[in-house]
Design a protein around this motif. Structure first.
Motif, mmCIF file in Angstrom:
data_model
loop_
_atom_site.group_PDB
_atom_site.id
_atom_site.type_symbol
_atom_site.label_atom_id
_atom_site.label_comp_id
_atom_site.label_asym_id
_atom_site.label_seq_id
_atom_site.Cartn_x
_atom_site.Cartn_y
_atom_site.Cartn_z
ATOM 1 N N PHE A 89 0.866 -1.178 0.000
ATOM 2 C CA PHE A 89 0.000 0.000 0.000
ATOM 3 C C PHE A 89 0.899 1.223 0.000
ATOM 4 N N VAL A 90 0.653 2.117 -0.961
ATOM 5 C CA VAL A 90 1.520 3.290 -1.161
ATOM 6 C C VAL A 90 0.706 4.562 -0.929
ATOM 7 N N ILE A 91 1.250 5.464 -0.127
ATOM 8 C CA ILE A 91 0.588 6.738 0.187
ATOM 9 C C ILE A 91 1.497 7.882 -0.242
ATOM 10 N N ARG A 92 0.932 8.833 -0.953
ATOM 11 C CA ARG A 92 1.700 10.044 -1.283
ATOM 12 C C ARG A 92 1.649 10.991 -0.089
ATOM 13 N N ILE A 93 2.815 11.395 0.421
ATOM 14 C CA ILE A 93 2.867 12.218 1.634
ATOM 15 C C ILE A 93 3.481 13.597 1.394
ATOM 16 N N GLN A 94 3.856 13.891 0.140
ATOM 17 C CA GLN A 94 4.446 15.192 -0.190
ATOM 18 C C GLN A 94 3.680 15.844 -1.325
ATOM 19 N N GLY A 95 3.663 17.201 -1.316
ATOM 20 C CA GLY A 95 3.049 17.949 -2.393
ATOM 21 C C GLY A 95 3.991 18.085 -3.578
ATOM 22 N N LYS A 96 3.758 19.110 -4.392
ATOM 23 C CA LYS A 96 4.527 19.232 -5.641
ATOM 24 C C LYS A 96 5.647 20.259 -5.572
ATOM 25 N N ASN A 97 5.874 20.854 -4.397
ATOM 26 C CA ASN A 97 6.953 21.837 -4.288
ATOM 27 C C ASN A 97 8.301 21.207 -4.606
ATOM 28 N N ASP A 98 9.085 21.886 -5.430
ATOM 29 C CA ASP A 98 10.434 21.450 -5.809
ATOM 30 C C ASP A 98 10.440 20.127 -6.568
ATOM 31 N N MET A 99 9.294 19.720 -7.097
ATOM 32 C CA MET A 99 9.196 18.423 -7.766
ATOM 33 C C MET A 99 9.527 18.558 -9.256
ATOM 34 N N HIS A 100 10.415 17.714 -9.734
ATOM 35 C CA HIS A 100 10.745 17.695 -11.162
ATOM 36 C C HIS A 100 9.616 17.019 -11.932
ATOM 37 N N PRO A 101 9.361 17.431 -13.182
ATOM 38 C CA PRO A 101 8.288 16.798 -13.978
ATOM 39 C C PRO A 101 8.419 15.282 -14.097
ATOM 40 N N LYS A 102 9.641 14.750 -14.111
ATOM 41 C CA LYS A 102 9.809 13.297 -14.208
ATOM 42 C C LYS A 102 9.331 12.598 -12.938
ATOM 43 N N THR A 103 9.538 13.249 -11.800
ATOM 44 C CA THR A 103 9.026 12.705 -10.533
ATOM 45 C C THR A 103 7.508 12.694 -10.556
ATOM 46 N N ARG A 104 6.936 13.806 -11.015
ATOM 47 C CA ARG A 104 5.471 13.906 -11.095
ATOM 48 C C ARG A 104 4.897 12.850 -12.032
ATOM 49 N N LYS A 105 5.597 12.590 -13.121
ATOM 50 C CA LYS A 105 5.126 11.601 -14.095
ATOM 51 C C LYS A 105 5.039 10.209 -13.467
ATOM 52 N N ILE A 106 6.039 9.855 -12.654
ATOM 53 C CA ILE A 106 6.025 8.545 -11.997
ATOM 54 C C ILE A 106 4.888 8.467 -10.985
ATOM 55 N N LEU A 107 4.694 9.523 -10.211
ATOM 56 C CA LEU A 107 3.603 9.542 -9.225
ATOM 57 C C LEU A 107 2.250 9.418 -9.919
ATOM 58 N N HIS A 108 2.089 10.093 -11.046
ATOM 59 C CA HIS A 108 0.829 10.006 -11.791
ATOM 60 C C HIS A 108 0.644 8.597 -12.363
ATOM 61 N N PHE A 109 1.726 7.966 -12.791
ATOM 62 C CA PHE A 109 1.633 6.593 -13.298
ATOM 63 C C PHE A 109 1.160 5.655 -12.186
ATOM 64 N N LEU A 110 1.601 5.926 -10.968
ATOM 65 C CA LEU A 110 1.171 5.137 -9.810
ATOM 66 C C LEU A 110 -0.223 5.540 -9.327
ATOM 67 N N ARG A 111 -0.835 6.522 -10.009
ATOM 68 C CA ARG A 111 -2.165 7.044 -9.681
ATOM 69 C C ARG A 111 -2.167 7.843 -8.379
ATOM 70 N N LEU A 112 -1.011 8.394 -8.030
ATOM 71 C CA LEU A 112 -0.887 9.223 -6.830
ATOM 72 C C LEU A 112 -0.811 10.686 -7.269
ATOM 73 N N ARG A 113 -1.946 11.198 -7.711
ATOM 74 C CA ARG A 113 -1.973 12.539 -8.275
ATOM 75 C C ARG A 113 -2.038 13.631 -7.207
ATOM 76 N N ARG A 114 -2.567 13.288 -6.047
ATOM 77 C CA ARG A 114 -2.732 14.292 -4.994
ATOM 78 C C ARG A 114 -2.111 13.803 -3.693
ATOM 79 N N ILE A 115 -1.724 14.744 -2.863
ATOM 80 C CA ILE A 115 -1.181 14.396 -1.554
ATOM 81 C C ILE A 115 -2.253 13.666 -0.748
ATOM 82 N N PHE A 116 -1.830 12.630 -0.029
ATOM 83 C CA PHE A 116 -2.680 11.763 0.798
ATOM 84 C C PHE A 116 -3.539 10.796 -0.027
ATOM 85 N N ASP A 117 -3.264 10.675 -1.322
ATOM 86 C CA ASP A 117 -3.861 9.587 -2.098
ATOM 87 C C ASP A 117 -3.132 8.295 -1.739
#
Length: 246
Positions: A89-117
């Motif tokens: 079970f994976v929980i996103r615990i950080q927002g998008k501050n200082d996040m590189h687009p490649k990091t965001r792409k991986i989180l979106h692939f994991l369906r973790l689009r928002r903090i606390f998803d």
């Protein structure tokens, strides 16, 4: 020429006069509210304008995030044989501050689009590699049967034709997954907990879990759990966090 007789004044009922006055007062108040809102918008826009130094610093932070992600990718990857369970079970615990687009792409692939998803995933080499790359932004571990069941009952939503539908009726499950022999929530929980042959279909059927912010929040730093922080692999200790956020 005879004087024209004065025309009688048109009688306007008092209730209409009061209504006119009320409408005029409302129009004035409305105009004032719009003017104040526009003024606040201009002030906020001026306040939120970033300086060149801020843009440069944000760019540097994003590039640093990419460099650190590449370094994490070079670390020795955990072996599937060492895992206590294939279910994570994976929980996103950080927002998008200082996040590189490649990091965001991986989180979106994991369906973790928002903090606390939160999402359930089947551990494989590809998943473990992605989790390692975005480790500072997530917490993960092995959920127990109790928490899997409570997640489905409390936070479970289905994805039906792109719409978020609460799992209030077993008919929803039967219509979508009945061909796989999954007819009710108990079947759903059993298939997930055992990472059954139709796990992939179930995860595609379920909407990501929208969890609550835990009481006291997180430290805010991208420090690993094993080093005293919040992020990364918590193994079975993830269940304590799930209970706080469910």
């Amino acid at each position: 020429m005879a004087d024209e007789e004065p025309k009688p004044l048109t009688y306007i009922p008092e209730v209409i006069l009061k209504k006119r006055k009320s409408n005029e007062e409302w129009a004035i108040r409305r105009r004032q509210q719009l003017e104040e809102r526009n003024l606040r918008g201009k002030q906020n826009k001026a306040f939120n304008l970033k300086t060149a130094e801020q843009y440069i610093q944000e760019h540097r932070n994003r590039e640093l995030d990419l460099i650190q992600m590449k370094h994490r990718a070079k670390r020795r990857k955990p072996s599937l044989a060492t895992l206590d369970s294939k279910l994570l079970f994976v929980i996103r615990i950080q927002g998008k501050n200082d996040m590189h687009p490649k990091t965001r792409k991986i989180l979106h692939f994991l369906r973790l689009r928002r903090i606390f998803d939160g999402v359930l995933v089947k551990a494989n080499e590809g998943i473990l590699e992605m989790l390692q790359k975005v480790e500072p932004y997530i917490a993960y571990g092995y959920p127990n049967l109790k928490n899997v069941k409570e997640l489905i009952y409390k936070k479970g939503y289905a994805k039906i034709e792109g719409q978020k539908v609460p799992l209030t009726d077993n008919n929803i499950i039967e219509q979508a997954l009945g061909k796989h022999g999954i007819m009710c929530i108990e079947d759903l929980v059993h298939e997930i907990a055992n990472v059954g042959p139709h796990f992939k279909e179930i995860i595609s059927f379920l909407w990501p879990f929208a969890l609550n912010k835990p009481e006291g929040g997180f430290q805010g730093k991208k420090k690993l759990y094993k080093e005293g922080g919040d992020a990364g692999n918590r193994e079975d200790k993830i269940n304590e966090l799930i209970s706080k956020m469910n």
